[in-house]
Structure formats: C-alpha cells, structure tokens
Design a protein around this motif. Sequence first.
Motif, PDB file in Angstrom:
ATOM      1  N   SER A  80       0.863  -1.170   0.000  1.00  0.00           N
ATOM      2  CA  SER A  80       0.000   0.000   0.000  1.00  0.00           C
ATOM      3  C   SER A  80       0.905   1.227   0.000  1.00  0.00           C
ATOM      4  O   SER A  80       1.443   1.616   1.019  1.00  0.00           O
ATOM      5  CB  SER A  80      -0.861  -0.067   1.263  1.00  0.00           C
ATOM      6  OG  SER A  80      -1.721   0.999   1.318  1.00  0.00           O
ATOM      7  N   GLY A  81       1.137   1.803  -1.185  1.00  0.00           N
ATOM      8  CA  GLY A  81       2.131   2.869  -1.374  1.00  0.00           C
ATOM      9  C   GLY A  81       2.886   2.566  -2.656  1.00  0.00           C
ATOM     10  O   GLY A  81       2.840   1.426  -3.149  1.00  0.00           O
ATOM     11  N   VAL A  82       3.589   3.577  -3.178  1.00  0.00           N
ATOM     12  CA  VAL A  82       4.260   3.341  -4.464  1.00  0.00           C
ATOM     13  C   VAL A  82       5.692   2.836  -4.285  1.00  0.00           C
ATOM     14  O   VAL A  82       6.159   1.983  -5.024  1.00  0.00           O
ATOM     15  CB  VAL A  82       4.202   4.617  -5.357  1.00  0.00           C
ATOM     16  CG1 VAL A  82       5.097   5.722  -4.836  1.00  0.00           C
ATOM     17  CG2 VAL A  82       4.552   4.288  -6.793  1.00  0.00           C
ATOM     18  N   GLY A  83       6.412   3.356  -3.284  1.00  0.00           N
ATOM     19  CA  GLY A  83       7.817   2.989  -3.102  1.00  0.00           C
ATOM     20  C   GLY A  83       7.938   1.572  -2.552  1.00  0.00           C
ATOM     21  O   GLY A  83       7.258   1.210  -1.592  1.00  0.00           O
ATOM     22  N   VAL A  84       8.788   0.776  -3.178  1.00  0.00           N
ATOM     23  CA  VAL A  84       8.963  -0.610  -2.715  1.00  0.00           C
ATOM     24  C   VAL A  84      10.420  -0.882  -2.337  1.00  0.00           C
ATOM     25  O   VAL A  84      10.868  -2.026  -2.332  1.00  0.00           O
ATOM     26  CB  VAL A  84       8.469  -1.634  -3.773  1.00  0.00           C
ATOM     27  CG1 VAL A  84       6.960  -1.627  -3.878  1.00  0.00           C
ATOM     28  CG2 VAL A  84       9.111  -1.387  -5.112  1.00  0.00           C
ATOM     29  N   ALA A 105      -3.156   6.038  -6.351  1.00  0.00           N
ATOM     30  CA  ALA A 105      -3.688   6.644  -5.122  1.00  0.00           C
ATOM     31  C   ALA A 105      -2.733   7.660  -4.509  1.00  0.00           C
ATOM     32  O   ALA A 105      -3.166   8.606  -3.853  1.00  0.00           O
ATOM     33  CB  ALA A 105      -3.990   5.533  -4.110  1.00  0.00           C
ATOM     34  N   VAL A 106      -1.421   7.483  -4.716  1.00  0.00           N
ATOM     35  CA  VAL A 106      -0.462   8.343  -3.996  1.00  0.00           C
ATOM     36  C   VAL A 106      -0.169   9.664  -4.712  1.00  0.00           C
ATOM     37  O   VAL A 106       0.363  10.593  -4.099  1.00  0.00           O
ATOM     38  CB  VAL A 106       0.893   7.617  -3.763  1.00  0.00           C
ATOM     39  CG1 VAL A 106       0.694   6.290  -3.045  1.00  0.00           C
ATOM     40  CG2 VAL A 106       1.660   7.407  -5.057  1.00  0.00           C
ATOM     41  N   ALA A 107      -0.495   9.731  -6.002  1.00  0.00           N
ATOM     42  CA  ALA A 107       0.028  10.844  -6.815  1.00  0.00           C
ATOM     43  C   ALA A 107      -0.442  12.228  -6.319  1.00  0.00           C
ATOM     44  O   ALA A 107       0.394  13.122  -6.098  1.00  0.00           O
ATOM     45  CB  ALA A 107      -0.331  10.630  -8.277  1.00  0.00           C
ATOM     46  N   SER A 243      10.800  12.058  -1.989  1.00  0.00           N
ATOM     47  CA  SER A 243      10.962  10.686  -2.503  1.00  0.00           C
ATOM     48  C   SER A 243      11.399   9.739  -1.384  1.00  0.00           C
ATOM     49  O   SER A 243      10.562   9.209  -0.662  1.00  0.00           O
ATOM     50  CB  SER A 243      11.928  10.662  -3.684  1.00  0.00           C
ATOM     51  OG  SER A 243      13.195  11.168  -3.310  1.00  0.00           O
ATOM     52  N   ARG A 244      12.697   9.567  -1.208  1.00  0.00           N
ATOM     53  CA  ARG A 244      13.233   8.788  -0.100  1.00  0.00           C
ATOM     54  C   ARG A 244      14.475   9.503   0.417  1.00  0.00           C
ATOM     55  O   ARG A 244      15.233  10.084  -0.366  1.00  0.00           O
ATOM     56  CB  ARG A 244      13.608   7.364  -0.550  1.00  0.00           C
ATOM     57  CG  ARG A 244      12.417   6.455  -0.826  1.00  0.00           C
ATOM     58  CD  ARG A 244      11.640   6.102   0.444  1.00  0.00           C
ATOM     59  NE  ARG A 244      10.545   5.174   0.205  1.00  0.00           N
ATOM     60  CZ  ARG A 244       9.279   5.534   0.026  1.00  0.00           C
ATOM     61  NH1 ARG A 244       8.925   6.806   0.052  1.00  0.00           N
ATOM     62  NH2 ARG A 244       8.343   4.630  -0.159  1.00  0.00           N
ATOM     63  N   GLY A 245      14.709   9.390   1.734  1.00  0.00           N
ATOM     64  CA  GLY A 245      15.812  10.115   2.344  1.00  0.00           C
ATOM     65  C   GLY A 245      17.154   9.818   1.709  1.00  0.00           C
ATOM     66  O   GLY A 245      17.969  10.719   1.487  1.00  0.00           O
ATOM     67  N   PRO A 291       7.372  14.294   8.960  1.00  0.00           N
ATOM     68  CA  PRO A 291       7.654  12.867   9.201  1.00  0.00           C
ATOM     69  C   PRO A 291       7.040  11.908   8.167  1.00  0.00           C
ATOM     70  O   PRO A 291       6.254  11.045   8.513  1.00  0.00           O
ATOM     71  CB  PRO A 291       7.067  12.647  10.594  1.00  0.00           C
ATOM     72  CG  PRO A 291       5.934  13.610  10.661  1.00  0.00           C
ATOM     73  CD  PRO A 291       6.274  14.787   9.814  1.00  0.00           C
ATOM     74  N   HIS A 292       7.413  12.069   6.889  1.00  0.00           N
ATOM     75  CA  HIS A 292       6.957  11.171   5.816  1.00  0.00           C
ATOM     76  C   HIS A 292       5.420  11.118   5.761  1.00  0.00           C
ATOM     77  O   HIS A 292       4.805  10.084   6.026  1.00  0.00           O
ATOM     78  CB  HIS A 292       7.546   9.760   6.016  1.00  0.00           C
ATOM     79  CG  HIS A 292       7.565   8.944   4.768  1.00  0.00           C
ATOM     80  ND1 HIS A 292       8.544   8.033   4.472  1.00  0.00           N
ATOM     81  CD2 HIS A 292       6.717   8.901   3.704  1.00  0.00           C
ATOM     82  CE1 HIS A 292       8.295   7.451   3.309  1.00  0.00           C
ATOM     83  NE2 HIS A 292       7.184   7.975   2.825  1.00  0.00           N
ATOM     84  N   ILE A 293       4.849  12.263   5.422  1.00  0.00           N
ATOM     85  CA  ILE A 293       3.384  12.368   5.444  1.00  0.00           C
ATOM     86  C   ILE A 293       2.791  12.574   4.049  1.00  0.00           C
ATOM     87  O   ILE A 293       1.656  13.037   3.914  1.00  0.00           O
ATOM     88  CB  ILE A 293       2.919  13.509   6.389  1.00  0.00           C
ATOM     89  CG1 ILE A 293       3.604  14.853   6.031  1.00  0.00           C
ATOM     90  CG2 ILE A 293       3.156  13.147   7.838  1.00  0.00           C
ATOM     91  CD1 ILE A 293       3.022  16.057   6.751  1.00  0.00           C
ATOM     92  N   GLY A 294       3.581  12.215   3.015  1.00  0.00           N
ATOM     93  CA  GLY A 294       3.104  12.421   1.638  1.00  0.00           C
ATOM     94  C   GLY A 294       1.729  11.818   1.371  1.00  0.00           C
ATOM     95  O   GLY A 294       0.924  12.384   0.635  1.00  0.00           O
ATOM     96  N   THR A 295       1.448  10.665   1.967  1.00  0.00           N
ATOM     97  CA  THR A 295       0.155  10.025   1.695  1.00  0.00           C
ATOM     98  C   THR A 295      -0.709   9.944   2.956  1.00  0.00           C
ATOM     99  O   THR A 295      -1.649   9.157   3.012  1.00  0.00           O
ATOM    100  CB  THR A 295       0.361   8.599   1.148  1.00  0.00           C
ATOM    101  OG1 THR A 295       1.213   7.892   2.047  1.00  0.00           O
ATOM    102  CG2 THR A 295       0.974   8.621  -0.233  1.00  0.00           C
ATOM    103  N   ALA A 296      -0.369  10.766   3.940  1.00  0.00           N
ATOM    104  CA  ALA A 296      -1.105  10.673   5.203  1.00  0.00           C
ATOM    105  C   ALA A 296      -2.382  11.503   5.153  1.00  0.00           C
ATOM    106  O   ALA A 296      -2.503  12.525   5.835  1.00  0.00           O
ATOM    107  CB  ALA A 296      -0.203  11.118   6.360  1.00  0.00           C
TER     108      ALA A 296
HETATM  109  O1  LIG Z   1       5.833   5.160  -1.246  1.00  0.00           O
HETATM  110  C1  LIG Z   1       4.817   5.817  -0.985  1.00  0.00           C
HETATM  111  O2  LIG Z   1       3.783   5.718  -1.626  1.00  0.00           O
HETATM  112  C2  LIG Z   1       4.815   6.764   0.168  1.00  0.00           C
HETATM  113  O3  LIG Z   1       6.080   7.133   0.535  1.00  0.00           O
HETATM  114  C3  LIG Z   1       4.029   6.190   1.324  1.00  0.00           C
HETATM  115  O4  LIG Z   1       4.771   5.351   2.077  1.00  0.00           O
END
Ligand SMILES: O=C(O)[C@H](O)CO
Length: 328
Positions: A80-84, A105-107, A243-245, A291-296
């Motif tokens: 559930s999220g785009v980053g894997v 969903a995340v865009a 994106s990612r740290g 604190p990583h709230i892009g999809t919160a």
């Molecule tokens: O990867 C993502 O979709 C966001 O960072 C949510 O974790």
Amino acid sequence: MAKEELPGVLILDIGGTQGVLENLAALLKKHFHLITMKEFLENKEEMSKKIQSVFVFECRPTIDRELLESLPNLKVIGNSGVGVDHLDLKMISSFGVKVTNTPHAVADPTADIGMALMLASARRLVEGCQIAVSPDTKHFAVDWLGVEVTRATLGIIGMGSIGYKVAQRARAFNMRILYHNRNRRRKEEEEAVGAHYCEKMEDLLQQSDFVMLIVNLTPETHRLIGKKELSLMKPTATLINISRGAVIDQDALVEALQSKVIRAAALDVTYPEPLPRDHPLLKLNNIIITPHIGTATVQAIHMMAEEAIANILAVLNGQPIPSEVFPK
Ligand SMILES: O=C(O)[C@H](O)CO
C-alpha cells in the motif's frame, strides 16, 4: 461467503489510530479472511496454509526470507504505497511471489505535500508560526523575509506521475518548469504543463530556484544529490525531497545548509526515519522536516487500500494485474 472460505490475507504492521485500523480492516474483510500478525504467530501451523497474500501498510515493515519460508501458499504481496525500496524484490520473486504497488492513489496527496513544503520553506512558515506564539512580541517581518514561488524556476527530478502532478500545480503559480527524467515525456505532455526537459541534471540544478526530488530509490538514485550537486545549485535555491531520504547525502546537505551553499531545504523523508533527536539536521533553522506524510490523508489511505486490494485480487483470480512491480 463464510470468513474461512475467503482467501487469507496477512496484514503487516498496521500502525496508527484505532479508527484507521478499523476502516482498513473493514475494507479488507469484504474480500479476505483477515489474519493479523498476532493471530499468525499464535497459530502458525494452521494460519500459514491459509495465507495467500500479504497486505503491507506503510513502507516501513519489511518481509524477510523467514516469513516467506513459512507461507507455502503465498502468491502476492500487495504494497500500500508506491515505493517498494523496503522490499527485496529479487528474493521475493525467487519464491514465485508477485509484488504490487499503488501508484495512482499516492500521486495527488504526495504532489500536494511537495507544493506545501515548497511554499512553507519559501515563506518561512514554520518560523512564522514559532514567532507568532513566542512570548516576545517585538518581531518585525522584515527581519525574516521569505522568497516568492510565483514566476520562480522549479526543477523537478523524476517526472513520473507524482512529478507530473507537481508540474500541473506549479503551472498555476506561473512557475518556469524544468525537469530531468530517465525518459523524456511526450511533447503534448510537456506542452500541457509548460515543462522543459533537461537532459543533464546539472543544467537543471544550475538554473532552478526550487529543486524537487521525486525519484524512486534505486541503486542509481542512492545519494543522487551530494556535495558536487549541491554546489551546482544557486545559493538562493531550496531543495525539497518527497521521494526517499537516501536520495540525498545527508552529511553533504548538513554542510551545504550550514555554510549557506543553498538557501534552505524541506524534507518529507530522511534516513533513518525518524532522525535521532541529536541529528545535526534538526539543529538548523534553514530546514523544514515533516515525518513522511506524503500520503497521510484520510482519502489516500482508503484509496491506497482499494488499489492494493484490486491488485491482490487480480493476482489471486489470474486476471491482468493493474500495478505489478518487477525486480530489476
Ligand atoms: O511510497 C509511498 O507511496 C509513500 O512514501 C508512502 O509510504
């Protein structure tokens, strides 16, 4: 259908409030026999045979070899999220298990956070809030002037669906939009948002007032922005990371912010998350960290779950999979 007849889904690390948990659980229960980690561990032998899929909520929990070895009927991991980047795709695939994600969903919510960070950093919103509530009432706005986003140049590094949504929003601010991406977008897509392609990332770094990072974390993008790249940016520029740290060399960023190589940074992602309380990034006043709230958002959590469920069901029913992620 009786609960036992539904395909079993193991739900991994649902954090958050009871409300979120209950809503997601209700959604999953419509299609699956929901098995929590606690239930699985209490009755491993019986539960392991039932589990055909794992639902991963939040990007933090990972899936190790030991868990995969204990799930003989597992077919799919629905992220559930785009980053894997938290999942070892090659190892998972060696078990014949598919991985899916939720790019649609995340865009919008992630693009919104990018804009929010850019505006907040430009107009020094966090400092403004602190000043408004401070006991000292003698403050002059001229002592902490911000900069304007309108008509400034935005450089987007990573023009996938989130990057494109950021460009759509930035256009409404009359921003000049540059982008760098592995693949150039179609001409019509560039024209629709007025984005100009920079084949070399260096050109984008040199020209942008705001640089926004929206790439996936891969071996190629690990520490994409380091000392050299920061030194190419304008001293008046702001770096935003949604994106990612690990896309940024954080030590180099600390140095660049301390010595004003760049004006400011705004980060929704760091490594690790959260940062240790004594981390030098937390001591700077030209940075905003969320604190990583892009999809919160209420909507995103729900939509991500629906997208993940559709992916999982497609795998289990042998149908075309909307969003499968393949190991490189
Ligand atoms: O990867 C993502 O979709 C966001 O960072 C949510 O974790």
